[in-house]
Design a protein around this motif. Structure first.
Motif, PDB file in Angstrom:
ATOM      1  N   GLU A 161       0.825  -1.195   0.000  1.00  0.00           N
ATOM      2  CA  GLU A 161       0.000   0.000   0.000  1.00  0.00           C
ATOM      3  C   GLU A 161       0.868   1.258   0.000  1.00  0.00           C
ATOM      4  O   GLU A 161       1.864   1.344   0.710  1.00  0.00           O
ATOM      5  CB  GLU A 161      -0.905  -0.002   1.230  1.00  0.00           C
TER       6      GLU A 161
ATOM      7  N   THR B  15      -3.156   3.280 -11.109  1.00  0.00           N
ATOM      8  CA  THR B  15      -4.206   2.543 -10.398  1.00  0.00           C
ATOM      9  C   THR B  15      -3.856   1.079 -10.165  1.00  0.00           C
ATOM     10  O   THR B  15      -4.716   0.274  -9.855  1.00  0.00           O
ATOM     11  CB  THR B  15      -5.529   2.608 -11.191  1.00  0.00           C
ATOM     12  N   SER B  16      -2.581   0.719 -10.293  1.00  0.00           N
ATOM     13  CA  SER B  16      -2.210  -0.699 -10.213  1.00  0.00           C
ATOM     14  C   SER B  16      -1.897  -1.160  -8.794  1.00  0.00           C
ATOM     15  O   SER B  16      -1.591  -2.319  -8.584  1.00  0.00           O
ATOM     16  CB  SER B  16      -0.988  -0.958 -11.104  1.00  0.00           C
ATOM     17  N   SER B  17      -1.962  -0.274  -7.807  1.00  0.00           N
ATOM     18  CA  SER B  17      -1.651  -0.685  -6.444  1.00  0.00           C
ATOM     19  C   SER B  17      -2.634  -0.056  -5.466  1.00  0.00           C
ATOM     20  O   SER B  17      -3.336   0.897  -5.795  1.00  0.00           O
ATOM     21  CB  SER B  17      -0.219  -0.253  -6.078  1.00  0.00           C
ATOM     22  N   LYS B  18      -2.659  -0.586  -4.251  1.00  0.00           N
ATOM     23  CA  LYS B  18      -3.527  -0.033  -3.217  1.00  0.00           C
ATOM     24  C   LYS B  18      -2.948   1.277  -2.711  1.00  0.00           C
ATOM     25  O   LYS B  18      -1.738   1.421  -2.565  1.00  0.00           O
ATOM     26  CB  LYS B  18      -3.659  -1.025  -2.060  1.00  0.00           C
ATOM     27  N   LYS B  19      -3.847   2.227  -2.415  1.00  0.00           N
ATOM     28  CA  LYS B  19      -3.398   3.540  -1.989  1.00  0.00           C
ATOM     29  C   LYS B  19      -4.251   4.024  -0.829  1.00  0.00           C
ATOM     30  O   LYS B  19      -5.431   3.716  -0.752  1.00  0.00           O
ATOM     31  CB  LYS B  19      -3.489   4.541  -3.141  1.00  0.00           C
TER      32      LYS B  19
ATOM     33  N   ARG C 146     -13.167   4.463  -9.396  1.00  0.00           N
ATOM     34  CA  ARG C 146     -11.907   4.163  -8.720  1.00  0.00           C
ATOM     35  C   ARG C 146     -12.201   3.403  -7.431  1.00  0.00           C
ATOM     36  O   ARG C 146     -13.001   3.847  -6.610  1.00  0.00           O
ATOM     37  CB  ARG C 146     -11.151   5.450  -8.364  1.00  0.00           C
ATOM     38  N   ASP C 147     -11.573   2.276  -7.241  1.00  0.00           N
ATOM     39  CA  ASP C 147     -11.746   1.518  -6.003  1.00  0.00           C
ATOM     40  C   ASP C 147     -10.408   1.196  -5.348  1.00  0.00           C
ATOM     41  O   ASP C 147     -10.312   0.327  -4.493  1.00  0.00           O
ATOM     42  CB  ASP C 147     -12.534   0.226  -6.249  1.00  0.00           C
ATOM     43  N   ASP C 148      -9.365   1.928  -5.764  1.00  0.00           N
ATOM     44  CA  ASP C 148      -8.015   1.650  -5.281  1.00  0.00           C
ATOM     45  C   ASP C 148      -7.557   2.623  -4.203  1.00  0.00           C
ATOM     46  O   ASP C 148      -6.438   2.520  -3.710  1.00  0.00           O
ATOM     47  CB  ASP C 148      -7.023   1.692  -6.451  1.00  0.00           C
TER      48      ASP C 148
END
Length: 244
Positions: free
Chosen positions: A45, A151-155, A182-184
């Motif tokens: 994250e 958008t390829s990782s959790k933030k 967006r769900d990240d």
């Protein structure tokens, strides 16, 4: 008759040997697969602090100003963050403008998200002053569209604010629209001694819509506890003590 049974025995023995040979071959292939699990940076994250530097942060909170309380607390917390954790810093309200537009775009990424960044973040925090307005929505837009464009990782965003939006925008409305595609991104909000109910409700919305946490912090101790809980630092400290 004996020859017949002997031939059947030979055929069965050959089949069994073939089966075991095949089993040994297929068994060896999965052993290399397990070593690739959870071994990429994309699974980690990324955390962005957004800290309020509006003029109201110069108001008193106990024996110190809100700003001094935030800075001393952040110093403690940053020292507890593991070096390999990717963290960054955006601030708003750190400058004024001659027009409302200038004041409402006073938001800056002063330390991009990266590992081994705690000392740099604290140095940046202590180098600026609280003088401006509270462009929360603009800051969230910059964080989502620029700081966290990938958008390829959790933030996660940890927003610390002592007031609500005052730039004729709604952070709640923006986040509701953002979450449609967006769900990240998850946002934890720490309301630092905010007495305005509408402002609190707007910030609660930002946290809840993104499945984040909302904290009311009216003292330095509550601010520290909120940051520890948001960063899950309390559990890590307890785990280290137990392991000894």
């Amino acid at each position: 008759m004996k020859k017949y049974f002997f031939l059947i025995y030979i055929l069965l023995f050959a089949c069994v040997c073939t089966a075991f040979a095949g089993a040994n071959y297929t068994y060896s292939t999965p052993s290399t697969y397990n070593y690739t699990q959870d071994n990429t940076d994309n699974e980690k994250e990324k955390i962005l602090f957004i800290v309020d530097f509006s003029n109201s942060m110069n108001e008193r909170l106990g024996y110190k100003t809100k700003l001094d309380t935030a800075l001393s607390t952040m110093k403690e917390i940053l020292q507890m963050i593991p070096a390999n954790t990717q963290v960054g810093l955006r601030v708003y309200g750190h400058r004024t403008g001659f027009t409302p537009k200038q004041s409402c775009t006073a938001s800056q990424l002063i330390s991009p998200v990266q590992s081994n960044n705690a000392a740099n973040i604290y140095a940046k925090l202590t180098s600026i002053n609280a003088v401006g307005w509270t462009p929360i929505t603009y800051s969230l837009k910059q964080a989502a569209y620029i700081d966290f464009a990938d958008t390829s990782s959790k933030k996660r965003i940890i927003l610390i604010s002592d007031g609500g939006e005052n730039c004729d925008e709604s952070p709640c409305d923006f986040i509701i629209e953002l979450m449609k595609y967006r769900d990240d991104i998850r946002i934890d909000v720490i309301a630092l001694a905010i007495g305005d109910e509408d402002a609190n409700n707007q910030l609660k919305c930002v946290a809840l819509v993104t499945s984040g946490k909302f904290y009311n912090a009216n003292t330095a101790a509550e601010l520290k506890n909120s940051l520890q809980d948001s960063l899950n630092l309390q559990k890590e400290v307890q785990a280290e003590i137990i392991s000894k």
